[in-house]
Scaffold this active site. Structure first.
Site, mmCIF file in Angstrom:
data_model
loop_
_atom_site.group_PDB
_atom_site.id
_atom_site.type_symbol
_atom_site.label_atom_id
_atom_site.label_comp_id
_atom_site.label_asym_id
_atom_site.label_seq_id
_atom_site.Cartn_x
_atom_site.Cartn_y
_atom_site.Cartn_z
ATOM 1 C CG ASP A 177 -1.870 1.182 1.240
ATOM 2 O OD1 ASP A 177 -2.170 1.711 0.152
ATOM 3 O OD2 ASP A 177 -2.303 1.585 2.334
ATOM 4 C CD GLU A 211 -4.989 6.158 -1.107
ATOM 5 O OE1 GLU A 211 -6.052 5.513 -1.180
ATOM 6 O OE2 GLU A 211 -4.156 5.988 -0.187
#
Length: 953
Positions: A177, A211
């Site tokens: 991630d 993000e």
């Protein structure tokens, strides 16, 4: 022919051993490969394909994950510079053009200008981006540099966007991630700048930053001129820590077709339905590109294990080159198809004003078959097939029943028959077994539901680390109870119609489920019920075969005439008995050496009733001892005419399709949800989901389970006993399946008081907090915090500044109220060694403006009910933000009006850089002294929040 002579054994006959063995083999043959595919990632090739370098990608991933890189950290800046360096290295090493192959033009944009203000509900954000864009010009693209013109816009067909974010959370290394996504993007740059792989349509590779803190990077990308060029996109994400990359969202069937090029597809449209229905609350950049900007694309991500997500176990040690290759190969295949598409299917009117003119596609249904085949079709195709089969299937069964009645072979639901020209009523017992199904299905399902509530009450988080122990418990008790109930029913009232009645009931249940699924397909465009359609179709065919099987029976009149020439003794005996199974017993024959120890062929039921083959009551003494060997046990004599092998065809129509389609859903759902209880989600939900999936997976065996031997059910009973005890008493967490706790430290900069806290599920979060050295002797306070509990104590003071300063100097702000504008004020805010602050208001404000901000109608920056919080992000350190605010008129009828014209709130600055030991000692302490079965993640954007109060009179 002598009916008493034993026939040759039929290995496919509907008898115990064939049924037991074939059923077990079929289930194992379909389930074991599903488990292997779900847990074993396809191996990366030993040599890299042309244009790619797996070893290089792995080395890049190791560099990328050397530290925590949240937006608000110095490490983030280092990674930004490193990415620019790597991109230039890759471009410099690209093969030269040849006489036959042209090298594409490449443009690199270090976007340090774009910013945006936007709001969602009562939360507003001002963000300054540091995105990196690489544009690889396609052969068919406009050859001008249109983005440099003041009003420039792209010409021709739109391009393709591939996105990954290079920031991570402050507590995780971000290997999956989104490190794997980032190095995949680097390899895409390498691949498509190789002359022989040059794209037909332009490719934009976006390395976005921010993000993790509200999808800020994707939103600010919309302000770059190049954002107007792509019409389709591929978003690469990570919400786990390894395994296979899953396609879990697609905007339409046309763009999903590009994913079919993937060699190892993996995913189901059910994931997309989870987002639509609001069951999955976390979001990715997909919602910005598809929802806010109007692009059409795909969302590919790692989904499990969730326990490592956003923790220090999301690192290269816990992922693999195989996982990297799975995402990389998928991205290359999908992107190559998208950039090669020269059709007009991704061009058309924009769905809304100000959005990209990418046209509209058709809602899609997709799923993979054993990780090797990708099935894709349009939702309206599924809807049309569903409606058709909902109408046709019942009609076919009804017409078949009518024909059976016409030819006098409809034995179903018939208890007796009166021979022509006779007043005597002869039993058929065709109604036996008609009401078994509710008990066969209801009892195992009810017990498993009870077990779900039992686990929720006594050990709700055992599924976190032992999902297969839970599955084993549910499956084993379901199989045993289904077998036991069916055997009891078959013992008391043996019936050759067990199969046909059970299949008929199953058909009715599946018909109802299909009606519900069809409504959802039509009303809410949810295609995840595709498995119901295929299961319904298989059940219909199996049921129809059962009805067609009845044509092999003799006509009822012929069968009745066959029973009539019996002795007076049999007739009088029959009239004495009537049609009931519970009448008086036959007189026992005199015992001989050959007499059975049980006495005749009668059996005693649990109620001390005699279990007799009904048909033998209508036979003469001589015929009673001539039992047809084609009749199984004490079932009806007319069943001798039924085919003995059709059960296998019915089973193969009903069971495998359910295992193939529901099995992957069960594994995917369990893998993605079994560790969400730590996030505050209901544990009962996952247990009930397992119950529902267990019922779906095992219900196809109900028509056949009464023929199984006792060996497997008794083994299942033993498995159930062991797993039940384990699931009730075992500790739910382990080193490899850690409980995630969420840390934050809040400092009151006016008083210097600080509070460290952990948020998680009880009682574990409290036990961890009170066990810390700094909490010893303190009153650790715990209270509800959303769906979880937050436990707080006075923590060790943080050292978030590069030099020691009094806490009151960590942030500064000035407030000035407008003289000529009522209810207007200006705040100037600055934080030390940070580039993230926020303003939190005690009551919502009407409007605001951040100096230098851009606005975009696609991203509204105000909210009708007011703004409660403004988050401020800067690309430079120690920045000063100027914020103008306007609050509601206290005399208005607004729900937000106050009794006075003042405005109160807090100015907060955030610190998230945890790369230097000793920066946040309270967090160091949790990691050092906390038990091995916990992992630590961030609770909010900052690990440390310092706040000061203000009042504008």
């Amino acid at each position: 022919m002598d009916q008493t002579k034993p026939p040759r054994r039929n290995p496919l006959a509907f008898t115990p051993w064939p049924v037991t063995l074939i059923t077990a083999v079929v289930y194992l043959a379909f389930v074991i490969p599903l488990l292997v595919i779900h847990h074993v990632v396809p191996s990366a090739p030993t040599s890299s394909p042309d244009g790619l370098n797996i070893t290089e990608a792995w080395n890049d991933l190791q560099v990328l994950t050397a530290g925590y890189r949240p937006y608000n950290s110095r490490q983030n800046d280092k990674i930004h510079d490193w990415l620019l360096h790597r991109i230039n290295e890759i471009l410099g090493a690209a093969p030269p053009a040849t006489t036959d192959e042209k090298k594409p033009d490449v443009f690199v944009f270090d976007d340090t200008r774009s910013n945006l203000t936007f709001a969602r509900d009562n939360l507003a954000v001002y963000f300054e981006g540091t995105n990196i864009l690489v544009y690889i010009r396609g052969e068919d693209d406009d050859q001008e540099q249109w983005w440099e013109l003041p009003e420039g816009s792209p010409k021709g067909k739109g391009g393709v966007l591939v996105n990954a974010h290079y920031d991570s959370v402050s507590t995780g290394y971000g290997a999956t991630d989104d490190g794997v996504g980032v190095v995949t993007c680097l390899q895409l740059v390498k691949y498509f700048t190789t002359p022989k792989n040059a794209p037909r349509k332009g490719l934009v590779v976006l390395f976005n930053n921010g993000e993790e803190d509200f999808l800020n990077g994707a939103r600010v990308y919309s302000q770059h001129p190049l954002s107007r060029f792509p019409h389709t996109f591929l978003n690469l994400e990570g919400a786990g820590a390894g395994g296979r990359a899953v396609l879990f969202r697609s905007s339409d069937a046309e763009v999903a077709a590009s994913y079919m090029r993937s060699k190892h597809p993996f995913g189901s449209v059910l994931g997309s339905d989870g987002f639509k229905a609001g069951l999955i609350r976390s979001q990715t950049d997909y919602v910005v590109f598809e929802g806010d900007m109007g692009l059409r694309g795909l969302d590919v991500a790692f989904l499990e294990p969730r326990a490592r997500y956003h923790t220090d176990q999301d690192d290269t040690r816990h992922t693999s080159k195989d996982s990297l290759w799975h995402m990389l190969s998928t991205a290359v295949a999908t992107t190559e198809d998208l950039v090669s598409d020269t059709s007009d299917r991704f061009d058309g009117p924009a769905r809304n004003d100000h959005k990209i003119a990418s046209g509209t596609g058709h809602q899609a249904v997709w799923f993979d078959l054993y990780g090797s085949t990708f099935v894709l079709f349009r939702l309206h195709t599924l809807f049309a097939l569903s409606v058709t089969l909902l109408v046709v299937a019942p009609i076919v069964l009804l017409l078949t029943s009518i024909i059976l009645t016409k030819v006098d072979k409809m034995y179903l639901f018939r208890t007796s028959i009166r021979p022509e020209g006779s007043l005597e009523v002869l039993p058929l017992y065709g109604d036996r077994g008609v009401i078994r199904y509710p008990f066969l299905l209801g009892i195992p399902t009810a017990v498993t539901i009870g077990l779900a509530y039992l686990l929720t009450k006594f050990n709700p988080y055992i599924v976190h680390s032992s999902q297969y122990a839970v599955w084993s418990m549910m499956v084993s008790v379901w199989i045993f109870l289904a077998w036991f109930v069916s055997r009891v029913a078959d013992f008391a009232r043996p019936s050759a119609f067990h199969r046909v009645y059970t299949l008929t009931w199953t058909f009715v249940v599946m018909w109802v489920l299909q009606v519900i699924a069809t409504v959802y397909q039509d009303r809410w465009a949810l295609g995840g019920s595709y498995f119901i359609f295929f299961a319904y179709a298989g059940t219909f065919l199996a049921t129809w075969i059962s009805y067609l099987e009845l044509f092999a029976l003799p006509r009822k009149s012929e069968y009745a005439n066959h029973l009539r020439p019996v002795s007076r003794h049999a007739s009088s005996h029959s009239s004495r008995r009537g049609l009931s199974e519970e009448d008086e017993e036959d007189e026992d024959e005199a015992p001989t050496e050959s007499t059975s120890l049980l006495g005749s062929r009668q059996r005693t039921t649990f109620a001390n009733y005699v279990r007799v083959n009904a048909d033998t009551a209508d036979l003469s003494d001589s015929e009673e001892h001539t039992q047809d060997v084609n009749v199984y046990g004490l079932e009806q004599r007319w069943s001798a005419s039924l085919p003995k092998w059709l059960w296998l065809l019915q089973f193969l129509l009903a069971a495998p399709i359910v295992l193939i389609l529901v099995g992957p859903i069960a594994l995917l759902l369990t893998g993605s949800l079994h560790q969400t209880g730590q996030d505050g989600s209901s544990s009962l939900f996952i247990y009930i989901a397992i119950v529902a999936l267990t019922t779906l997976l095992l219900s196809p065996m109900l028509p056949f389970v009464h023929r199984c031997t006792y060996h497997i059910p008794l083994f299942m009973l033993a498995v159930f006993a062991g797993t039940l005890i384990y699931n009730l008493v075992a500790f739910p967490f382990s080193d490899s399946n850690r409980l995630k706790l969420f840390f934050i430290q809040e400092v009151d900069l006016d008083t210097g008081l600080n509070t460290a806290s952990l948020t998680g599920v009880q009682p574990f979060v409290h036990d961890v907090a009170v066990g810390l050295p700094s909490a010893a002797g303190q009153n650790v306070t715990c209270g509800p915090f959303g769906d979880r509990f937050k436990c707080s104590w006075t923590g060790i003071p943080p050292h978030v500044l590069t030099e020691d300063k009094p806490v009151e100097e960590w942030l500064s702000f000035e407030v000035s109220r407008s003289i000529d504008k009522p209810r207007h004020a200006q705040l100037q805010i600055s934080g030390q060694n940070t580039r993230a602050c926020k303003v939190v208001f005690d009551s919502p404000i009407k409007n605001f403006h951040v100096a230098g901000s851009a606005y975009d109608p696609r991203f509204p920056h105000t909210y009708a009910k007011g703004i409660k919080e403004i988050r401020l992000w800067s690309r430079v350190w120690d920045n000063t933000w100027t914020v103008d605010v306007e609050w509601f008129n206290p005399d208005s009828s607004s729900d937000h009006s106050k009794t006075s014209g003042s405005l109160t709130g807090q100015v907060v600055c955030l610190w998230s850089d945890y790369n230097q030991p000793g920066t946040i000692p309270a967090l160091d302490e949790v990691r050092q002294y906390g038990p091995a079965w916990i992992g630590v993640s961030k609770l909010a954007d900052g690990l440390v929040e310092g706040r000061k109060s203000f009042e504008i009179a």
